[in-house]
Design a protein around this motif. Sequence first.
Motif, PDB file in Angstrom:
ATOM      1  N   GLN A 165       0.816  -1.215   0.000  1.00 20.46           N
ATOM      2  CA  GLN A 165       0.000   0.000   0.000  1.00 20.46           C
ATOM      3  C   GLN A 165       0.851   1.267   0.000  1.00 20.46           C
ATOM      4  OE1 GLN A 165      -2.458  -0.824   3.523  1.00 20.46           O
ATOM      5  NE2 GLN A 165      -4.219  -1.078   2.173  1.00 20.46           N
ATOM      6  N   SER A 178     -14.247  -2.336  -1.485  1.00 19.88           N
ATOM      7  CA  SER A 178     -14.407  -1.640  -2.769  1.00 19.88           C
ATOM      8  C   SER A 178     -15.356  -0.457  -2.652  1.00 19.88           C
ATOM      9  CB  SER A 178     -14.909  -2.611  -3.841  1.00 19.88           C
ATOM     10  OG  SER A 178     -16.234  -3.040  -3.565  1.00 19.88           O
ATOM     11  N   ILE A 226     -13.622   2.931  -1.465  1.00 18.86           N
ATOM     12  CA  ILE A 226     -12.628   3.569  -2.321  1.00 18.86           C
ATOM     13  C   ILE A 226     -13.305   4.703  -3.080  1.00 18.86           C
ATOM     14  CG2 ILE A 226     -11.114   3.243  -4.315  1.00 18.86           C
ATOM     15  CD1 ILE A 226     -10.627   0.396  -3.375  1.00 18.86           C
ATOM     16  N   ALA A 229     -10.568   7.687  -7.495  1.00 17.30           N
ATOM     17  CA  ALA A 229      -9.361   6.864  -7.524  1.00 17.30           C
ATOM     18  C   ALA A 229      -9.129   6.331  -8.938  1.00 17.30           C
ATOM     19  CB  ALA A 229      -9.487   5.699  -6.542  1.00 17.30           C
ATOM     20  N   ASN A 278      -8.552   3.867 -11.864  1.00 19.16           N
ATOM     21  CA  ASN A 278      -9.051   2.496 -11.918  1.00 19.16           C
ATOM     22  C   ASN A 278      -7.940   1.474 -11.666  1.00 19.16           C
ATOM     23  OD1 ASN A 278     -11.414   0.764 -12.485  1.00 19.16           O
ATOM     24  ND2 ASN A 278     -10.154   0.038 -14.193  1.00 19.16           N
ATOM     25  N   GLU A 290      -5.279   1.782  -9.793  1.00 20.64           N
ATOM     26  CA  GLU A 290      -4.926   1.716  -8.373  1.00 20.64           C
ATOM     27  C   GLU A 290      -6.066   1.162  -7.533  1.00 20.64           C
ATOM     28  OE1 GLU A 290      -2.019   1.809  -7.769  1.00 20.64           O
ATOM     29  OE2 GLU A 290      -1.217   2.908  -9.463  1.00 20.64           O
ATOM     30  N   ARG A 291      -7.294   1.381  -7.972  1.00 18.35           N
ATOM     31  CA  ARG A 291      -8.439   0.750  -7.298  1.00 18.35           C
ATOM     32  C   ARG A 291      -8.255  -0.763  -7.302  1.00 18.35           C
ATOM     33  NH1 ARG A 291     -13.938   1.319  -6.354  1.00 18.35           N
ATOM     34  NH2 ARG A 291     -13.836   3.511  -6.972  1.00 18.35           N
ATOM     35  N   TRP A 292      -7.939  -1.326  -8.481  1.00 18.04           N
ATOM     36  CA  TRP A 292      -7.825  -2.772  -8.584  1.00 18.04           C
ATOM     37  C   TRP A 292      -6.544  -3.303  -7.948  1.00 18.04           C
ATOM     38  CZ3 TRP A 292     -11.478  -6.119  -9.210  1.00 18.04           C
ATOM     39  CH2 TRP A 292     -12.683  -5.698  -9.768  1.00 18.04           C
ATOM     40  N   THR A 342      -5.325  -2.076  -5.247  1.00 27.09           N
ATOM     41  CA  THR A 342      -5.696  -2.089  -3.833  1.00 27.09           C
ATOM     42  C   THR A 342      -6.568  -3.296  -3.506  1.00 27.09           C
ATOM     43  OG1 THR A 342      -5.556   0.328  -3.679  1.00 27.09           O
ATOM     44  CG2 THR A 342      -6.869  -0.788  -2.008  1.00 27.09           C
ATOM     45  N   SER A 355      -2.726   3.968  -1.414  1.00 27.98           N
ATOM     46  CA  SER A 355      -2.726   3.005  -2.516  1.00 27.98           C
ATOM     47  C   SER A 355      -3.830   3.272  -3.536  1.00 27.98           C
ATOM     48  CB  SER A 355      -2.860   1.569  -1.979  1.00 27.98           C
ATOM     49  OG  SER A 355      -4.075   1.371  -1.299  1.00 27.98           O
ATOM     50  N   GLU A 356      -4.989   3.732  -3.090  1.00 24.15           N
ATOM     51  CA  GLU A 356      -6.088   3.936  -4.035  1.00 24.15           C
ATOM     52  C   GLU A 356      -5.923   5.204  -4.869  1.00 24.15           C
ATOM     53  OE1 GLU A 356      -9.763   6.300  -2.308  1.00 24.15           O
ATOM     54  OE2 GLU A 356      -9.439   4.534  -1.064  1.00 24.15           O
ATOM     55  N   HIS A 357      -5.339   6.256  -4.256  1.00 26.43           N
ATOM     56  CA  HIS A 357      -5.222   7.547  -4.942  1.00 26.43           C
ATOM     57  C   HIS A 357      -3.944   8.243  -4.462  1.00 26.43           C
ATOM     58  CE1 HIS A 357      -6.182  11.027  -7.134  1.00 26.43           C
ATOM     59  NE2 HIS A 357      -7.413  11.267  -6.726  1.00 26.43           N
TER      60      HIS A 357
END
Length: 278
Positions: free
Chosen positions: A45, A166, A169, A173, A175, A177-179, A181, A260-262
Motif C-alpha cells: 500500500q 471496494s 474507495i 481513484a 481504476n 490503483e483501485r484494482w 488495492t 494506494s487507491e489515490h
Amino acid sequence: MSFEPIIGRYLTVTVEGAPRRIYVEEAGQGRPVICLHTAGADTRQWRHLMCDAEITKDHRLIAFDMPWHGKSLPPEGFETEEYLLTTDSYIETVLAVMNGMGLEKPILAGCSMGGRIALQMAALHADAFSGFVAIEASDFQAAWYDIDWFHRPDGHGGEMGAALVSTNISPYAPNEERWNTLWMFMQSGPGVFRGDLSFYTQDDSLIGRLGDIDTAKTPVHLIVGAYDFTCTPEDAKRTADAITGATLSVMDEVGHFPMSEHPKGFRPFFVDALKRMI
C-alpha cells in the motif's frame, strides 16, 4: 528499465515470547517514518510514496508486513490457534520492529487499524516517537457488518473482503490503483482480515486514553478521506477534538486507502503531515 529504490529484508524479533520473522521494506534517508498498512493488507500500500524521490530525499520510509500479512509468515503453530489481533500484541510488534532496527524517535504513520494504533502509541509510548500521523483513524468504530463472513467454508474470504472495501474507495481513484488495492485484499490469508477487524471493531480502549495524549510534547495529525464511510470525517473530527492540540485535514477526493487507491491525491496531505512533525 530500472529497479525501484525499495529494499526488502527480513527481521526476526520477539513478540509475545516467541520469534516473529517480519518482512520490512524501506527507501530513502533522513528522518525515519514507520508506515503501517491497513487491516487485511500489507506494505504494498505504501509503494508509491516509497518511490517518491522528493519525499525520500529527506525521509527514510519504513513499512513492514504484520505477522500473518504479506511476506511475514504466521508464527509456528498458527494452525492450532485462531488469529485475533489485539492492541497489546500490535503495540508490542511495532515497538519490537522499531527497536530491532535501532530507530531513534521515528515518526509513526498508520492507516485505518494502523492509524488507530498510532493514536494508542501517542497515549502510551509518546516518548519513543517524534510525531504521529493517524490516517483514516478514529477513537472507535463498531462494525456495521458481520466479520465472520470473512472466514467461511462456503466463500472466499479475500474476495469477500475486497467486495466490502471496494465501496470505501473514492470514485476519483484511478481504476488501476483501485484494482491494485483490491488485489491485496483478495490475497489475504484465511481469517486474517477477520482477525484484524476483531481488533478494529471490538477494542474501544482508546476512547479513555485520548486525554492522555500530550501534543505539546509529540504532535498528532489526523488525515481522513471524504469518501471514507468506515471512518468518516465526522468520526475523525470527533477524535481530533478530544485530543487537545491535535490537527485534522480532510481530503476531498479520497477514500479509506489513500496511499494506494489515490496516491497523487494523498501525496500533498502526507507531505503536509510530515512538515507538522517535530
